[in-house]
Design a protein around this motif. Sequence first.
Motif, mmCIF file in Angstrom:
data_model
loop_
_atom_site.group_PDB
_atom_site.id
_atom_site.type_symbol
_atom_site.label_atom_id
_atom_site.label_comp_id
_atom_site.label_asym_id
_atom_site.label_seq_id
_atom_site.Cartn_x
_atom_site.Cartn_y
_atom_site.Cartn_z
ATOM 1 N N ALA A 158 0.820 -1.213 0.000
ATOM 2 C CA ALA A 158 0.000 0.000 0.000
ATOM 3 C C ALA A 158 0.848 1.255 0.000
ATOM 4 C CB ALA A 158 -0.939 -0.004 1.203
ATOM 5 N N MET A 159 1.960 1.223 0.715
ATOM 6 C CA MET A 159 2.803 2.415 0.862
ATOM 7 C C MET A 159 3.561 2.767 -0.428
ATOM 8 S SD MET A 159 1.926 3.606 3.645
ATOM 9 C CE MET A 159 3.071 4.985 3.695
ATOM 10 N N THR A 160 3.471 1.907 -1.431
ATOM 11 C CA THR A 160 4.084 2.244 -2.727
ATOM 12 C C THR A 160 3.100 2.993 -3.625
ATOM 13 O OG1 THR A 160 3.381 0.149 -3.748
ATOM 14 C CG2 THR A 160 5.519 0.174 -2.626
ATOM 15 N N ASP A 161 1.858 3.134 -3.128
ATOM 16 C CA ASP A 161 0.814 3.821 -3.904
ATOM 17 C C ASP A 161 0.840 5.321 -3.558
ATOM 18 O OD1 ASP A 161 -1.543 4.909 -4.933
ATOM 19 O OD2 ASP A 161 -2.676 3.072 -4.601
ATOM 20 N N PRO A 162 1.136 6.202 -4.528
ATOM 21 C CA PRO A 162 1.206 7.653 -4.270
ATOM 22 C C PRO A 162 -0.094 8.219 -3.711
ATOM 23 C CG PRO A 162 2.098 7.138 -6.448
ATOM 24 C CD PRO A 162 1.449 5.891 -5.931
ATOM 25 N N GLU A 163 -1.241 7.665 -4.134
ATOM 26 C CA GLU A 163 -2.525 8.163 -3.648
ATOM 27 C C GLU A 163 -2.688 7.874 -2.158
ATOM 28 O OE1 GLU A 163 -7.314 7.875 -4.624
ATOM 29 O OE2 GLU A 163 -5.884 6.791 -5.901
ATOM 30 N N VAL A 164 -2.270 6.687 -1.750
ATOM 31 C CA VAL A 164 -2.334 6.324 -0.328
ATOM 32 C C VAL A 164 -1.419 7.247 0.480
ATOM 33 C CG1 VAL A 164 -1.756 4.535 1.366
ATOM 34 C CG2 VAL A 164 -2.981 3.922 -0.734
ATOM 35 N N GLN A 165 -0.232 7.479 -0.023
ATOM 36 C CA GLN A 165 0.721 8.368 0.662
ATOM 37 C C GLN A 165 0.145 9.773 0.834
ATOM 38 O OE1 GLN A 165 4.526 8.287 -1.345
ATOM 39 N NE2 GLN A 165 4.562 6.059 -1.462
ATOM 40 N N GLN A 166 -0.512 10.263 -0.215
ATOM 41 C CA GLN A 166 -1.082 11.618 -0.164
ATOM 42 C C GLN A 166 -2.204 11.700 0.876
ATOM 43 O OE1 GLN A 166 -2.525 12.956 -3.947
ATOM 44 N NE2 GLN A 166 -2.835 15.049 -3.279
ATOM 45 N N ILE A 167 -3.029 10.651 0.942
ATOM 46 C CA ILE A 167 -4.130 10.637 1.917
ATOM 47 C C ILE A 167 -3.576 10.662 3.341
ATOM 48 C CG2 ILE A 167 -6.031 9.244 2.848
ATOM 49 C CD1 ILE A 167 -6.496 8.238 -0.068
ATOM 50 N N LEU A 168 -2.551 9.855 3.584
ATOM 51 C CA LEU A 168 -1.991 9.770 4.939
ATOM 52 C C LEU A 168 -1.251 11.044 5.348
ATOM 53 C CD1 LEU A 168 -0.752 6.073 4.921
ATOM 54 C CD2 LEU A 168 -2.772 6.996 6.045
ATOM 55 N N LYS A 169 -0.799 11.841 4.393
ATOM 56 C CA LYS A 169 -0.112 13.101 4.705
ATOM 57 C C LYS A 169 -1.093 14.230 5.014
ATOM 58 C CE LYS A 169 4.046 12.240 1.928
ATOM 59 N NZ LYS A 169 4.766 12.580 0.677
ATOM 60 N N ASP A 170 -2.357 14.019 4.677
ATOM 61 C CA ASP A 170 -3.374 15.061 4.883
ATOM 62 C C ASP A 170 -3.735 15.136 6.373
ATOM 63 O OD1 ASP A 170 -5.612 16.668 5.007
ATOM 64 O OD2 ASP A 170 -6.603 15.770 3.287
ATOM 65 N N PRO A 171 -3.487 16.280 7.036
ATOM 66 C CA PRO A 171 -3.772 16.413 8.484
ATOM 67 C C PRO A 171 -5.233 16.138 8.817
ATOM 68 C CG PRO A 171 -2.456 18.267 7.703
ATOM 69 C CD PRO A 171 -2.874 17.513 6.499
ATOM 70 N N ALA A 172 -6.155 16.605 7.952
ATOM 71 C CA ALA A 172 -7.579 16.406 8.223
ATOM 72 C C ALA A 172 -7.925 14.911 8.218
ATOM 73 C CB ALA A 172 -8.421 17.131 7.167
ATOM 74 N N MET A 173 -7.330 14.153 7.280
ATOM 75 C CA MET A 173 -7.593 12.722 7.222
ATOM 76 C C MET A 173 -6.987 12.002 8.422
ATOM 77 S SD MET A 173 -9.606 11.535 4.964
ATOM 78 C CE MET A 173 -9.233 9.814 5.265
ATOM 79 N N ARG A 174 -5.827 12.448 8.868
ATOM 80 C CA ARG A 174 -5.203 11.822 10.054
ATOM 81 C C ARG A 174 -6.094 12.028 11.274
ATOM 82 N NH1 ARG A 174 -0.108 13.858 8.249
ATOM 83 N NH2 ARG A 174 -0.045 15.358 9.969
ATOM 84 N N MET A 175 -6.701 13.214 11.367
ATOM 85 C CA MET A 175 -7.598 13.512 12.491
ATOM 86 C C MET A 175 -8.826 12.595 12.449
ATOM 87 S SD MET A 175 -9.338 17.167 13.464
ATOM 88 C CE MET A 175 -7.777 18.018 13.298
ATOM 89 N N ILE A 176 -9.363 12.425 11.237
ATOM 90 C CA ILE A 176 -10.537 11.561 11.064
ATOM 91 C C ILE A 176 -10.195 10.112 11.423
ATOM 92 C CG2 ILE A 176 -12.064 10.536 9.308
ATOM 93 C CD1 ILE A 176 -12.018 13.329 7.906
ATOM 94 N N LEU A 177 -9.031 9.639 10.981
ATOM 95 C CA LEU A 177 -8.613 8.268 11.266
ATOM 96 C C LEU A 177 -8.415 8.040 12.758
ATOM 97 C CD1 LEU A 177 -6.107 7.732 8.310
ATOM 98 C CD2 LEU A 177 -8.378 6.722 8.549
ATOM 99 N N ASN A 178 -7.848 9.057 13.444
ATOM 100 C CA ASN A 178 -7.680 8.961 14.905
ATOM 101 C C ASN A 178 -9.030 8.886 15.600
ATOM 102 O OD1 ASN A 178 -4.892 8.983 14.810
ATOM 103 N ND2 ASN A 178 -4.749 11.219 14.929
#
Length: 359
Positions: A305-325
């Motif tokens: 999964a970590m080789t997928d640029p789209e996945v990397q971009q999602i995980l770098k997004d602060p708003a998405m990290r907050m939602i995941l937490n």
Amino acid sequence: MISSYMEVDAASPKPTSAAPEPTPKAPEPPKDEYAHLPENQKLAKKAKILGNDAYKKKDFENALKYYNEAIEHDATDITFYNNMAAVYFEQKDFEKCISTCETGIEIGRENRADFKLIAKSLSRIGNAYRKMENWKMAKTYFEKSMSEHRTPEVKTILSEIDKKIKEEELKAYIDPVKAEEEKELGNDFFKKGQFSTAIKHYTEAIKRNPEDPKLYSNRAACYTKLAEFDLGLKDCEKCTTLDDKFIKGWIRKGKILQGLQQASKALNAYQKAIEIDPNNAEALEGYRACTMAVHSNPQETWQKAMTDPEVQQILKDPAMRMILNQMQSDPKAVQEHLKNPEVAGRIQKLLEAGIIQIH
């Protein structure tokens, strides 16, 4: 030494004597191409030319006048009738166009006209019926034209007309009341476990009312029972295309995709169902089951999964990290976030990649 006159254009030598220039010939008068014809036919041809000129200028009244004049001089030539019919066609007087062509064909056959001219008249009748949207009569005359002289243009038109006839027949067959009767019969046979018979009734119901998504959904249920997953999936796709808010269609699609062991695609179908009804237990259960099926080897899944640029971009997004937490501390929060299509799409991507799981 080379003489200098050799450099002059040899095609233009100067006269060597004082002989007088020859008298230029007067231009010959244009030949009358109809000179060999009898007088009546000659007058008819000339009238036709005047008619054609008027037709090109869209001066249809004068065109008709000249074509009538041509027929008065020579009533045996099919082209005069064909040209007159072309005027009526332009004037949208299709009945006169047809009757004039029919007269021309009769006269043409009596006088052994070229089969191509007969074919042209028959095609013109076909085109008139086509404009009147009388597809069956149009087909008849285009087929007659093809029997006289085959052309690619008429062949293409015939193919189009066949489609129109089929469309008209399907429209004429539509009857929502009979569709409902057939659906009820299908339901009865489904309850009895007679799925093949149920399919026949659902198919007839679809012919009677092809815009009802429930009919495709019901038939898909039969195909699923018979393990005809590809056919069932096709019906689900038709169902959800007709009504993208029809939740049963999405859930059924998810179940079929699960049966085909296509968990990632099934996740998408269940997500659509959850967007329609976030509390639908069947959709949520299918979503969880597919999520678990996607993640058989967590470590390998994470590395991939970590080789997928789209996945990397999602995980770098602060708003998405907050939602995941938030989802991690409050599992019920996932339902709320799935209501937002953009967030739902990102969560879906992470689920498919194996980065997160929902239990």
